[in-house]
Motif scaffolding. Sequence first.
Motif, PDB file in Angstrom:
ATOM      1  N   ASN A  74      42.568  29.224  36.091  1.00 25.11           N
ATOM      2  CA  ASN A  74      41.657  30.017  35.266  1.00 25.11           C
ATOM      3  C   ASN A  74      40.895  30.991  36.168  1.00 25.11           C
ATOM      4  OD1 ASN A  74      42.335  28.635  32.919  1.00 25.11           O
ATOM      5  ND2 ASN A  74      40.750  27.087  33.232  1.00 25.11           N
ATOM      6  N   ALA A  75      40.762  32.195  35.683  1.00 27.25           N
ATOM      7  CA  ALA A  75      39.988  33.191  36.433  1.00 27.25           C
ATOM      8  C   ALA A  75      38.514  32.925  36.185  1.00 27.25           C
ATOM      9  CB  ALA A  75      40.365  34.588  35.981  1.00 27.25           C
ATOM     10  N   ARG A  76      37.815  32.607  37.264  1.00 22.03           N
ATOM     11  CA  ARG A  76      36.395  32.286  37.142  1.00 22.03           C
ATOM     12  C   ARG A  76      35.578  33.204  38.006  1.00 22.03           C
ATOM     13  NH1 ARG A  76      37.802  26.300  37.538  1.00 22.03           N
ATOM     14  NH2 ARG A  76      38.112  25.805  35.348  1.00 22.03           N
ATOM     15  N   GLY A  77      34.315  33.183  37.745  1.00 18.71           N
ATOM     16  CA  GLY A  77      33.408  33.958  38.568  1.00 18.71           C
ATOM     17  C   GLY A  77      33.007  35.242  37.885  1.00 18.71           C
ATOM     18  N   LYS A  78      32.064  35.850  38.508  1.00 15.77           N
ATOM     19  CA  LYS A  78      31.573  37.117  37.981  1.00 15.77           C
ATOM     20  C   LYS A  78      31.953  38.209  38.962  1.00 15.77           C
ATOM     21  CE  LYS A  78      27.668  35.158  35.541  1.00 15.77           C
ATOM     22  NZ  LYS A  78      26.243  35.182  35.333  1.00 15.77           N
ATOM     23  N   PRO A  79      32.238  39.379  38.430  1.00 11.34           N
ATOM     24  CA  PRO A  79      32.522  40.487  39.343  1.00 11.34           C
ATOM     25  C   PRO A  79      31.291  40.783  40.198  1.00 11.34           C
ATOM     26  CG  PRO A  79      32.795  41.154  37.029  1.00 11.34           C
ATOM     27  CD  PRO A  79      32.301  39.751  37.047  1.00 11.34           C
ATOM     28  N   SER A  80      31.538  41.193  41.431  1.00  9.39           N
ATOM     29  CA  SER A  80      30.412  41.489  42.310  1.00  9.39           C
ATOM     30  C   SER A  80      29.672  42.712  41.801  1.00  9.39           C
ATOM     31  CB  SER A  80      30.905  41.724  43.746  1.00  9.39           C
ATOM     32  OG  SER A  80      31.810  42.794  43.766  1.00  9.39           O
ATOM     33  N   ALA A  81      28.359  42.640  41.847  1.00  8.64           N
ATOM     34  CA  ALA A  81      27.524  43.722  41.318  1.00  8.64           C
ATOM     35  C   ALA A  81      27.638  44.974  42.178  1.00  8.64           C
ATOM     36  CB  ALA A  81      26.068  43.271  41.238  1.00  8.64           C
ATOM     37  N   GLY A  82      27.854  44.801  43.476  1.00 12.32           N
ATOM     38  CA  GLY A  82      27.906  45.946  44.374  1.00 12.32           C
ATOM     39  C   GLY A  82      29.274  46.594  44.443  1.00 12.32           C
ATOM     40  N   ALA A  83      30.282  45.963  43.864  1.00 14.92           N
ATOM     41  CA  ALA A  83      31.638  46.499  43.964  1.00 14.92           C
ATOM     42  C   ALA A  83      31.818  47.690  43.040  1.00 14.92           C
ATOM     43  CB  ALA A  83      32.649  45.414  43.623  1.00 14.92           C
ATOM     44  N   ALA A  84      32.527  48.661  43.538  1.00 13.55           N
ATOM     45  CA  ALA A  84      32.797  49.853  42.730  1.00 13.55           C
ATOM     46  C   ALA A  84      34.198  49.738  42.136  1.00 13.55           C
ATOM     47  CB  ALA A  84      32.663  51.096  43.584  1.00 13.55           C
ATOM     48  N   ASP A  85      34.476  48.614  41.498  1.00  7.67           N
ATOM     49  CA  ASP A  85      35.798  48.427  40.907  1.00  7.67           C
ATOM     50  C   ASP A  85      35.687  48.340  39.396  1.00  7.67           C
ATOM     51  OD1 ASP A  85      34.766  45.906  40.486  1.00  7.67           O
ATOM     52  OD2 ASP A  85      35.898  44.977  42.090  1.00  7.67           O
ATOM     53  N   ASP A  86      36.716  47.809  38.782  1.00  5.87           N
ATOM     54  CA  ASP A  86      36.751  47.777  37.325  1.00  5.87           C
ATOM     55  C   ASP A  86      36.298  46.423  36.763  1.00  5.87           C
ATOM     56  OD1 ASP A  86      38.863  46.396  38.316  1.00  5.87           O
ATOM     57  OD2 ASP A  86      40.394  47.417  37.154  1.00  5.87           O
ATOM     58  N   HIS A  87      35.391  45.748  37.422  1.00  6.32           N
ATOM     59  CA  HIS A  87      34.762  44.495  36.963  1.00  6.32           C
ATOM     60  C   HIS A  87      35.781  43.378  36.751  1.00  6.32           C
ATOM     61  CE1 HIS A  87      31.133  46.769  36.626  1.00  6.32           C
ATOM     62  NE2 HIS A  87      31.698  47.621  35.803  1.00  6.32           N
ATOM     63  N   ARG A  88      36.743  43.276  37.650  1.00  5.50           N
ATOM     64  CA  ARG A  88      37.706  42.184  37.586  1.00  5.50           C
ATOM     65  C   ARG A  88      37.422  41.203  38.717  1.00  5.50           C
ATOM     66  NH1 ARG A  88      43.481  44.753  37.436  1.00  5.50           N
ATOM     67  NH2 ARG A  88      42.648  45.846  39.229  1.00  5.50           N
ATOM     68  N   VAL A  89      38.031  40.026  38.627  1.00  4.85           N
ATOM     69  CA  VAL A  89      37.836  38.982  39.632  1.00  4.85           C
ATOM     70  C   VAL A  89      39.186  38.608  40.233  1.00  4.85           C
ATOM     71  CG1 VAL A  89      35.745  38.065  38.551  1.00  4.85           C
ATOM     72  CG2 VAL A  89      37.982  37.151  37.898  1.00  4.85           C
ATOM     73  N   VAL A 109      42.165  40.126  38.076  1.00  3.95           N
ATOM     74  CA  VAL A 109      42.369  39.993  36.622  1.00  3.95           C
ATOM     75  C   VAL A 109      41.001  40.035  35.952  1.00  3.95           C
ATOM     76  CG1 VAL A 109      44.511  38.658  36.839  1.00  3.95           C
ATOM     77  CG2 VAL A 109      42.318  37.460  36.719  1.00  3.95           C
ATOM     78  N   GLY A 110      41.023  40.098  34.640  1.00  6.09           N
ATOM     79  CA  GLY A 110      39.768  40.094  33.895  1.00  6.09           C
ATOM     80  C   GLY A 110      39.044  38.759  34.049  1.00  6.09           C
ATOM     81  N   PRO A 111      37.717  38.752  34.023  1.00  6.88           N
ATOM     82  CA  PRO A 111      36.979  37.498  34.162  1.00  6.88           C
ATOM     83  C   PRO A 111      37.279  36.573  32.979  1.00  6.88           C
ATOM     84  CG  PRO A 111      35.486  39.319  33.654  1.00  6.88           C
ATOM     85  CD  PRO A 111      36.847  39.899  33.843  1.00  6.88           C
ATOM     86  N   ASP A 112      37.286  35.287  33.247  1.00  5.36           N
ATOM     87  CA  ASP A 112      37.525  34.241  32.249  1.00  5.36           C
ATOM     88  C   ASP A 112      38.906  34.329  31.610  1.00  5.36           C
ATOM     89  OD1 ASP A 112      34.948  33.258  32.710  1.00  5.36           O
ATOM     90  OD2 ASP A 112      34.083  34.643  31.248  1.00  5.36           O
ATOM     91  N   THR A 113      39.905  34.828  32.328  1.00  6.42           N
ATOM     92  CA  THR A 113      41.283  34.818  31.831  1.00  6.42           C
ATOM     93  C   THR A 113      41.839  33.412  32.047  1.00  6.42           C
ATOM     94  OG1 THR A 113      41.534  37.126  32.487  1.00  6.42           O
ATOM     95  CG2 THR A 113      43.546  35.912  32.045  1.00  6.42           C
ATOM     96  N   PRO A 114      42.408  32.785  30.996  1.00  2.00           N
ATOM     97  CA  PRO A 114      42.899  31.405  31.141  1.00  2.00           C
ATOM     98  C   PRO A 114      44.186  31.319  31.960  1.00  2.00           C
ATOM     99  CG  PRO A 114      43.310  32.214  28.919  1.00  2.00           C
ATOM    100  CD  PRO A 114      42.542  33.277  29.633  1.00  2.00           C
ATOM    101  N   ALA A 115      44.437  30.113  32.488  1.00  2.00           N
ATOM    102  CA  ALA A 115      45.663  29.865  33.247  1.00  2.00           C
ATOM    103  C   ALA A 115      46.875  30.055  32.328  1.00  2.00           C
ATOM    104  CB  ALA A 115      45.642  28.451  33.813  1.00  2.00           C
ATOM    105  N   ARG A 116      48.030  30.336  32.933  1.00  5.65           N
ATOM    106  CA  ARG A 116      49.309  30.565  32.257  1.00  5.65           C
ATOM    107  C   ARG A 116      49.336  31.867  31.454  1.00  5.65           C
ATOM    108  NH1 ARG A 116      48.535  25.161  32.048  1.00  5.65           N
ATOM    109  NH2 ARG A 116      47.857  25.038  29.910  1.00  5.65           N
TER     110      ARG A 116
END
Length: 193
Positions: A74-89, A109-116
Amino acid sequence: MVRQPRSNVRLWRWRRNPLRRRSDIVEAWILLAACILALVGGLLAGVATRGAVERNLDQQRVGRQAVSAVLIENARGKPSAGAADDHRVWATVRWTAPDGTTHTGQTKVGPDTPARTRVTVWTDRHGALTSKPASHQEAQLQAALLGVMTGVITLGLVAGGTCATRAFLDRRRMEQWAADWARTDTRWGGKTG
């Protein structure tokens, strides 16, 4: 006091007159060569850079391919606030390379994307993860911008070299002028030094 308009004699370094020094002629040729070099050199450097960057980005586009991968966790975590990306983890994925071997690696990948969950990743010819290649329009824009930047840098280098050469010539002229004044002052009976 009435101000007189300043007379501007064009191309004075090229005209014959008794006050023209050899360094004036040298400076005139240096300025002419610098203008030609700045224009032609900047243009050629910009065009060459544009072509090289465009070829490189085209090769990347040909050598990279989109592959379907599966999220292992599972994709966990929050995107870093200082990163200049598209808010993925970052998350771990598994994919099959063109030679049939299975690989795992980290991708965004997008945050909170489930496994599989199936996601698209980009791989090189050997099956290793790589970044998504630039589109044809993005490649043209990047190549054009880098070409212009290279042309401007070339122009700046030539202008800087010309200014340094002119400063050297000015310093030399001032030394010659001081020596001439010292000789003239001695002839008039003045003291030097």
